[in-house]
Design a protein around this motif. Structure first.
Motif, short mmCIF file in Angstrom:
data_model
loop_
_atom_site.label_atom_id
_atom_site.label_comp_id
_atom_site.label_asym_id
_atom_site.label_seq_id
_atom_site.Cartn_x
_atom_site.Cartn_y
_atom_site.Cartn_z
N PHE A 153 0.82 -1.21 0.00
CA PHE A 153 0.00 0.00 0.00
C PHE A 153 0.86 1.26 0.00
O PHE A 153 0.46 2.29 -0.52
N LEU A 154 2.06 1.16 0.61
CA LEU A 154 2.92 2.34 0.70
C LEU A 154 3.74 2.56 -0.57
O LEU A 154 4.24 3.66 -0.80
N LEU A 156 -10.82 -5.43 -3.40
CA LEU A 156 -10.95 -6.11 -2.11
C LEU A 156 -11.56 -5.12 -1.13
O LEU A 156 -11.15 -3.96 -1.09
N SER A 157 -12.55 -5.57 -0.37
CA SER A 157 -13.19 -4.66 0.58
C SER A 157 -13.40 -5.36 1.90
O SER A 157 -13.55 -6.59 1.95
N ASP A 158 -13.46 -4.56 2.95
CA ASP A 158 -13.68 -5.09 4.29
C ASP A 158 -15.16 -5.39 4.46
O ASP A 158 -15.98 -4.48 4.46
N PRO A 159 -15.51 -6.68 4.60
CA PRO A 159 -16.94 -7.01 4.71
C PRO A 159 -17.59 -6.42 5.96
O PRO A 159 -18.78 -6.08 5.93
N TYR A 160 -16.82 -6.27 7.04
CA TYR A 160 -17.40 -5.72 8.27
C TYR A 160 -17.84 -4.27 8.05
O TYR A 160 -18.92 -3.86 8.49
N LEU A 190 -7.90 -1.50 -4.55
CA LEU A 190 -7.88 -1.98 -5.92
C LEU A 190 -6.44 -2.37 -6.24
O LEU A 190 -5.54 -1.55 -6.18
N THR A 191 -6.25 -3.65 -6.55
CA THR A 191 -4.91 -4.16 -6.83
C THR A 191 -4.73 -4.32 -8.34
O THR A 191 -5.59 -4.92 -9.00
N LEU A 215 0.87 -0.50 -7.35
CA LEU A 215 0.35 -1.86 -7.46
C LEU A 215 -1.00 -1.95 -6.76
O LEU A 215 -1.92 -2.58 -7.24
N VAL A 216 -1.09 -1.30 -5.61
CA VAL A 216 -2.31 -1.34 -4.80
C VAL A 216 -2.71 0.09 -4.44
O VAL A 216 -1.86 0.90 -4.08
N LYS A 217 -3.99 0.36 -4.59
CA LYS A 217 -4.50 1.67 -4.18
C LYS A 217 -5.55 1.49 -3.10
O LYS A 217 -6.21 0.45 -3.04
#
Lengths: 248, 309
Positions: free
Chosen positions: B38-39, B64-68, B57-58, B48-50
């Motif tokens: 992420f950094l 990918l999202s946090d389901p909670y 978004l990779t 690569l990852v935002k």
């Protein structure tokens, strides 16, 4: 022994009640905090297409993808200690205004719809509305031809127009008053950013703060008359207005 | 005494330091790798990852999202559109398979903070302090959903130290350091393993997600246990060990089935008798009840289709 059983039950109930009360208290505090966090300073503007604030705070997951895809680094996420709801994206027009990208990358980046994907024309964005808040320091109000807010407006000639008024100070010049039209203003903040004063005389405010709202039952006589093609009150005699006498 | 002061000393002596810390090292590497990915964008300009752990978004295609967070959003009255929903389903599927609280041990940035507090606490020989019930976090999980419903906001995200720290590291900290310090001090001074073990509703949520997960720690060689108690000393959720490790006489199998287990693998590290290993939840027969040759056969059979493949 029935006593043993009831002691255990009592202990279980007491423990459960303690947890429930503790967590209930924590929940109450959280609810109060969440409620107070809903108020947003007028200078903090949301990205284009942002849902109304109440809905936004239930939809935005604070992921920052809009921030990442903003090509002008306009947007940022609120950190702890800032007066905006923690982690949510916002911008301050006086610092970096929205450049109104035609492809609206921030809206496209939003994974949850907190920035409404239905917004496809950036001119339809309503991030706020510009208001010429200070009539005393605005250079155009002083009779000068600054016009900067008028000239930088991306919705040129529609969102801000210059309305001519008589200049009573000189008696023979005109004032060109920057006038915002809320049906065209997107609230991008370029006018506020470029106001030449130390403190901007024109500011973008949340529409809820800046705009009045007519009563929904109001009917404007002249509009109704135009719609119907005649006066709504039949037989009304329109007497001639008495004009002031003009002395030669 | 040794278990209190320096758990794992026997394993270090027998297998050497690196092997007696391999899962711990791999976990730290995993946590750093994820943070590093992420950094990489903001620091080096390699995107690569935002985003962050809430939603990311990779390589511009994998959401990918946090389901909670999305469940809270749902309670707040918003049905997430598009990629967040897909991202949350992917995350749910992965954690349902490998164990929900793998998030806690292998991903969460707060884990290093609370592990640090626990390390210092045991060094200082502090008592365990205030110990609210383990299920407090489930109550709190319920409370966050109730507050989300009542206020129409994603309630826990106003105070969640996990997302605050991670977002802070990737997007700018603000006063989030104070929250890191608060969690550290809470675990150090107020409550042993307090945050992750008793309070955090994120962990509680992921625990529920992984309650039927395939990947599990197994005490397959529990018959070899020499009661040194080192695993209990290092385990962040020691209550999960007892049924698997000591349950043979009650007919309980060797698989650690509790959803509280975060698959951190620390028990595997510190055991000098190699009682534990990663495996699946299946084949939960009580090997120790069988005669020794059968045990060996069973172990081999269990390990063949296990985590090694």
């Amino acid at each position: 022994m029935p006593d043993q059983k009831s002691v255990n039950r009592r202990r279980f109930l007491a423990g459960t009640a303690r947890t429930a009360c503790g967590v209930g208290l924590a929940g109450l505090l959280l609810a109060l905090y969440a409620g107070s966090a809903r108020s947003r300073p007028a200078t903090a503007l949301r990205a284009p297409g942002a849902l109304p604030e109440d809905a936004f705070l239930g939809a935005c997951v604070r992921c920052g993808l809009c921030v990442r895809d903003c090509p002008y680094d306009t947007l940022r996420l609120a950190t702890l200690g800032e007066p905006v709801a923690l982690g949510t994206p916002y911008f301050v027009a006086r610092e970096v205004p929205c450049e109104m990208c035609e492809d609206i990358p921030c809206v496209k980046a939003c994974p949850t719809g907190a920035l409404d994907p239905g917004l496809t024309d950036i001119d339809d964005a309503r991030m706020g509305v510009a208001v010429l808040v200070d009539h005393e320091t605005c250079l155009n109000y002083l009779g000068l031809r600054c016009d900067v807010c008028y000239r930088v407006c991306p919705v040129f000639g529609k969102a801000i127009t210059l309305e001519r008024l008589h200049n009573p100070r000189t008696g023979r010049h005109a004032l060109f008053i920057p006038t915002v039209h809320s049906d065209h203003c997107t609230g991008c903040g370029k006018c506020e950013r470029s106001c030449v004063l130390e403190e901007a005389a024109i500011k973008v405010l949340p529409r809820k703060v800046a705009l009045g709202e007519l009563g929904h039952h109001y009917q404007l006589g002249w509009e109704e008359k135009a719609k119907r093609g005649e006066s709504l009150v039949p037989g009304l005699i329109d007497l001639p207005d008495r004009l002031p006498e003009v002395r030669p | 005494m040794s278990a209190q002061r320096n758990p794992g000393a026997a394993a270090v002596e027998r297998y050497g330091w690196p092997r007696a810390h391999r899962w711990l090292l791999m976990r730290r590497a995993s946590q750093l790798l994820i943070l590093g990915l992420f950094l990489l964008g903001p620091v080096a300009g390699v995107w690569l990852v935002k985003g962050n752990l809430a939603s990311s978004l990779t390589l511009d295609w994998l959401p990918l999202s946090d389901p909670y967070v999305l469940v809270q959003s749902l309670f707040a009255g918003h049905v997430a559109a598009g990629t967040a929903l897909l991202g949350a389903l992917i995350v749910l599927a992965v954690y349902a398979a490998v164990g929900g609280r793998v998030y806690c041990a292998w991903v969460c940035p707060v884990n290093a903070v609370t592990d640090g507090a626990h390390w210092l606490r045991s060094r200082l020989g502090l008592q365990k302090g205030w110990q609210p019930k383990r299920n407090t976090r489930l109550w709190l999980l319920g409370a966050t959903l109730a507050v989300s419903l009542a206020t129409g906001t994603i309630a826990w995200e106003f105070v969640n130290p996990v997302s605050m720290v991670f977002r802070g590291l990737v997007f700018g900290m603000g006063l989030a350091w104070a929250v890191v310090a608060a969690v550290f001090l809470f675990d150090l001074v107020v409550s042993r393993r307090g945050w992750c073990g008793h309070i955090c509703p994120v962990g509680a949520f992921y625990g529920l997600v992984g309650s039927a997960s395939l990947l599990r720690v197994r005490a397959d060689r529990r018959a070899a246990c020499d009661d040194c108690m080192d695993c209990f000393a290092v385990c962040p959720e020691p209550q999960v060990l007892t049924p698997a490790l000591k349950g043979a006489r009650h007919g309980r199998g060797p698989v650690i089935l509790s959803p509280d287990c975060s698959n951190c693998g620390r028990c595997i590290d510190v055991c000098s008798q190699e009682v534990f290993r990663f495996g699946t939840r299946f084949d939960n027969r009580t090997w120790s009840d069988l005669p020794e040759p059968e045990q060996r056969k069973g172990r081999n059979a269990a390990s063949a289709p296990g985590v090694g493949t």
